[in-house]
Structures are given as C-alpha cells and as structure tokens.
Design a protein around this motif. Structure first.
Motif, PDB file in Angstrom:
ATOM      1  N   UNK A  29      30.710  28.457  43.208  1.00  0.00           N
ATOM      2  CA  UNK A  29      30.341  29.864  43.038  1.00  0.00           C
ATOM      3  C   UNK A  29      31.574  30.723  42.787  1.00  0.00           C
ATOM      4  N   UNK A  30      32.633  30.473  43.539  1.00  0.00           N
ATOM      5  CA  UNK A  30      33.850  31.257  43.364  1.00  0.00           C
ATOM      6  C   UNK A  30      34.479  30.990  42.004  1.00  0.00           C
ATOM      7  N   UNK A  31      34.509  29.726  41.582  1.00  0.00           N
ATOM      8  CA  UNK A  31      35.053  29.406  40.263  1.00  0.00           C
ATOM      9  C   UNK A  31      34.278  30.138  39.172  1.00  0.00           C
ATOM     10  N   UNK A  32      32.961  30.165  39.296  1.00  0.00           N
ATOM     11  CA  UNK A  32      32.132  30.852  38.302  1.00  0.00           C
ATOM     12  C   UNK A  32      32.405  32.353  38.306  1.00  0.00           C
ATOM     13  N   UNK A  33      32.571  32.935  39.494  1.00  0.00           N
ATOM     14  CA  UNK A  33      32.839  34.369  39.584  1.00  0.00           C
ATOM     15  C   UNK A  33      34.196  34.725  38.975  1.00  0.00           C
ATOM     16  N   UNK A  34      35.205  33.895  39.208  1.00  0.00           N
ATOM     17  CA  UNK A  34      36.521  34.150  38.622  1.00  0.00           C
ATOM     18  C   UNK A  34      36.442  34.100  37.099  1.00  0.00           C
ATOM     19  N   UNK A  35      35.741  33.103  36.573  1.00  0.00           N
ATOM     20  CA  UNK A  35      35.579  33.001  35.137  1.00  0.00           C
ATOM     21  C   UNK A  35      34.825  34.192  34.558  1.00  0.00           C
ATOM     22  N   UNK A  36      33.777  34.615  35.256  1.00  0.00           N
ATOM     23  CA  UNK A  36      32.986  35.754  34.790  1.00  0.00           C
ATOM     24  C   UNK A  36      33.804  37.039  34.810  1.00  0.00           C
ATOM     25  N   UNK A  37      34.665  37.187  35.812  1.00  0.00           N
ATOM     26  CA  UNK A  37      35.518  38.372  35.882  1.00  0.00           C
ATOM     27  C   UNK A  37      36.450  38.437  34.674  1.00  0.00           C
ATOM     28  N   UNK A  38      37.051  37.307  34.331  1.00  0.00           N
ATOM     29  CA  UNK A  38      37.929  37.271  33.157  1.00  0.00           C
ATOM     30  C   UNK A  38      37.147  37.590  31.882  1.00  0.00           C
ATOM     31  N   UNK A  39      35.953  37.028  31.771  1.00  0.00           N
ATOM     32  CA  UNK A  39      35.126  37.299  30.591  1.00  0.00           C
ATOM     33  C   UNK A  39      34.768  38.774  30.494  1.00  0.00           C
ATOM     34  N   UNK A  40      34.628  39.438  31.642  1.00  0.00           N
ATOM     35  CA  UNK A  40      34.282  40.852  31.668  1.00  0.00           C
ATOM     36  C   UNK A  40      35.492  41.755  31.465  1.00  0.00           C
ATOM     37  N   UNK A  41      36.656  41.155  31.286  1.00  0.00           N
ATOM     38  CA  UNK A  41      37.854  41.937  31.010  1.00  0.00           C
ATOM     39  C   UNK A  41      38.702  42.276  32.220  1.00  0.00           C
ATOM     40  N   UNK A  42      38.370  41.715  33.393  1.00  0.00           N
ATOM     41  CA  UNK A  42      39.186  41.925  34.587  1.00  0.00           C
ATOM     42  C   UNK A  42      40.243  40.834  34.670  1.00  0.00           C
ATOM     43  N   UNK A  43      41.454  41.225  34.952  1.00  0.00           N
ATOM     44  CA  UNK A  43      42.507  40.249  35.166  1.00  0.00           C
ATOM     45  C   UNK A  43      42.449  39.771  36.617  1.00  0.00           C
ATOM     46  N   UNK A  44      42.590  38.474  36.827  1.00  0.00           N
ATOM     47  CA  UNK A  44      42.609  37.912  38.178  1.00  0.00           C
ATOM     48  C   UNK A  44      44.013  37.379  38.460  1.00  0.00           C
ATOM     49  N   UNK A  45      44.597  37.836  39.558  1.00  0.00           N
ATOM     50  CA  UNK A  45      45.927  37.378  39.952  1.00  0.00           C
ATOM     51  C   UNK A  45      45.852  36.840  41.372  1.00  0.00           C
ATOM     52  N   UNK A  46      46.276  35.604  41.568  1.00  0.00           N
ATOM     53  CA  UNK A  46      46.400  35.051  42.912  1.00  0.00           C
ATOM     54  C   UNK A  46      47.696  35.580  43.519  1.00  0.00           C
ATOM     55  N   UNK A  47      47.606  36.153  44.707  1.00  0.00           N
ATOM     56  CA  UNK A  47      48.775  36.705  45.398  1.00  0.00           C
ATOM     57  C   UNK A  47      48.818  36.015  46.753  1.00  0.00           C
ATOM     58  N   UNK A  48      49.726  35.087  46.926  1.00  0.00           N
ATOM     59  CA  UNK A  48      49.631  34.122  48.013  1.00  0.00           C
ATOM     60  C   UNK A  48      50.951  33.918  48.743  1.00  0.00           C
ATOM     61  N   UNK A  49      50.848  33.480  49.977  1.00  0.00           N
ATOM     62  CA  UNK A  49      52.027  33.042  50.701  1.00  0.00           C
ATOM     63  C   UNK A  49      52.465  31.648  50.289  1.00  0.00           C
ATOM     64  N   UNK A  50      51.603  30.927  49.595  1.00  0.00           N
ATOM     65  CA  UNK A  50      51.950  29.570  49.159  1.00  0.00           C
ATOM     66  C   UNK A  50      53.196  29.584  48.266  1.00  0.00           C
TER      67      UNK A  50
END
Length: 276
Positions: A29-50
């Motif tokens: 579900x999360x993978x699908x939501x991330x993909x849909x966000x990009x398709x909708x024109x939203x940039x997704x950035x992982x901001x992590x302590x890793x």
C-alpha cells in the motif's frame, strides 16, 4: 476570509518507525501511495537517520530524482548512483572534543562512526549494524580519529549500556550540546551526533530552496526526536501513532502507525486516491 493552504508539492518522510513497517520493508500500500504521489506531481524525499549504505533496497521507491537526505541531514545521497551529492560532516577535531566531553560526563559510553567510506567502531560498541559482517576498522575512538582510519564523519554514534535513552540524550546535550547536534532515533540508549546546525530540517530546507519549493508546500512525517525540527519546519507535519511521546505532544497532526500505513493514508487523502 481564511486563505486556503497551498497545494502540497513535496512529501518528506522519515523511514524507520514512520514509512517502513516493523520489518523494515515498504508495504504494498505504501509503495503504491508513493508512486501515485509522484504521478500526481508531488516530489517524495526520504529524510532519514540512516547512513547512505542502508539505502540500497529503497531505490525502487525513491522517485524520479533518486535523492534521499541521509544521516540526519549530513548527506544528500543519490540512491541509484550510490554517490553523495552534498555532505556536511562533523570535522575530526570537533568529534574528538565531543567524545572527550561525553566520556567525562557519561563513563561507559562507546562510540562508532558513519563515514563516507563505511563505518568504524570501538570494540565495546556491540549494537548490531547492517553491514557489520564487512571488514571495518575497530579500535579506541581517539585512535581511529588520529590515525586517519576515520576522517570527517557523517555521524558519530554513542551507546550507553545502562542509561535511560531520554536521560542519556539530556545528559549528552548538557555536556556537549554547543559543539554538535545530538539527537536519537532508536528505542535503545543510542545517540546520533552531527555537525552543529546540521539537522533533517536544515538540509531539507536547502533542498527545497534549490527546487523552488516553499516550506508551506511541504508535508512531513516522523516518529522520533530526530524528526522534531523537520516536523516544525514543514508547512504540515504529521506524527505517526507509534511516535515518541515528545513527538506526539509537539505535532498537531497525527496519523495511524507505520504498521497501519499511516503515511500512505495521508498521501492518499492528499491526492484524492484513498485505497480501501
């Protein structure tokens, strides 16, 4: 008349305890939501302590830009090409000072380092780490910093065998706070130490400025004290239900837990694509 909130342009999300399930994986579900966000024109950035070396399996979910902000803001990392685009390390001299102050105030603390070429640790630092089976320098922190085996470091890790994690953080900040950014993202007594002024928020702000994205158009997600600055900086910040009490108290907007796809649910609402 109340002014409408700006349309979101960027999703900034922490990983462990926030976006990723308890097993460290991205749910369907999360993978699908991330993909849909990009398709909708939203940039997704992982901001992590890793550190960057912990990002390998997340490449398929990173979006067209391929960039993550790692090590609590110390590195802007191209996940696909596996190269640092920008870094803000803690210099050796400052790391040495911080370690000395923490040893004096908090005896028993053991140290490790996340560096451009991998990691190094003291023999007493026994927290399991991804990649620990690979060869890495082991020795007293002061020797590792002096003989060149550790140079400028993305993050110093400090572990204590006995102290309560929140007390450990408070004591460490009291001892060395002016010299470095000290925070935590782990449920155990493990601190993460970066260069002064370097946080998830500072590097995300820099990235957004380069992209022409105002903070008001940023939606951020997190769960631990190392997310607090980012959640406060973003136009909208969400704490997942399993977040640290300090984060839940500081952030007005909440979503369900990471295991219940809390980030995905908010993204679905933002783009009008609610999944069941």
């Amino acid at each position: 008349m109340t002014q409408a909130a700006p349309r979101p342009r960027l999703i900034a999300t922490d990983l462990d305890g926030t976006l990723l399930c308890r097993d460290g994986m991205v749910s369907e579900r999360t993978a699908a939501a991330l993909g849909a966000a990009e398709e909708a024109g939203l940039q997704v950035v992982f901001v992590t302590g890793r550190p960057p070396r912990w990002m390998q399996h997340l490449g398929p979910h990173i979006g067209d830009h391929g960039v993550a902000i790692c090590s609590n803001g110390s590195v802007v990392f191209d996940v696909r090409r596996r190269v640092a685009l920008e870094s803000f390390p803690l210099p050796v001299a400052e790391a040495r000072k911080v370690i000395g102050l923490l040893r004096e105030r908090l005896p028993g603390t053991a140290f490790a380092f996340e560096c451009p070429l991998g990691f190094a640790r003291e023999p007493e630092y026994q927290v399991p780490m991804w990649g620990a089976e690979e060869d890495h320098p082991v020795g007293p922190a002061e020797e590792l910093l002096t003989d060149g085996r550790v140079q400028d470091t993305y993050k110093v890790l400090a572990k204590h065998p006995d102290l309560d994690p929140d007390r450990f953080l408070g004591e460490a900040r009291a001892a060395a706070g002016p010299l470095a950014e000290i925070t935590r993202s782990s449920p155990i007594s493990l601190l993460e130490i970066s260069a002064p002024g370097v946080t998830k928020a500072s590097t995300l702000a820099r990235w957004c400025a380069e992209q022409g994205i105002d903070r008001s158009a940023v939606v951020a997600f997190g769960d631990m004290p190392n997310d607090l600055e980012m959640l406060a900086w973003a136009g909208t910040g969400y704490a997942v239900a399993n977040a640290h009490p300090e984060v839940l108290a500081a952030v007005a907007q909440h979503t369900v837990s990471n295991d219940d796809d809390g980030v995905a649910r908010v993204i679905e609402d933002l783009i009008g694509r609610r999944a069941g």
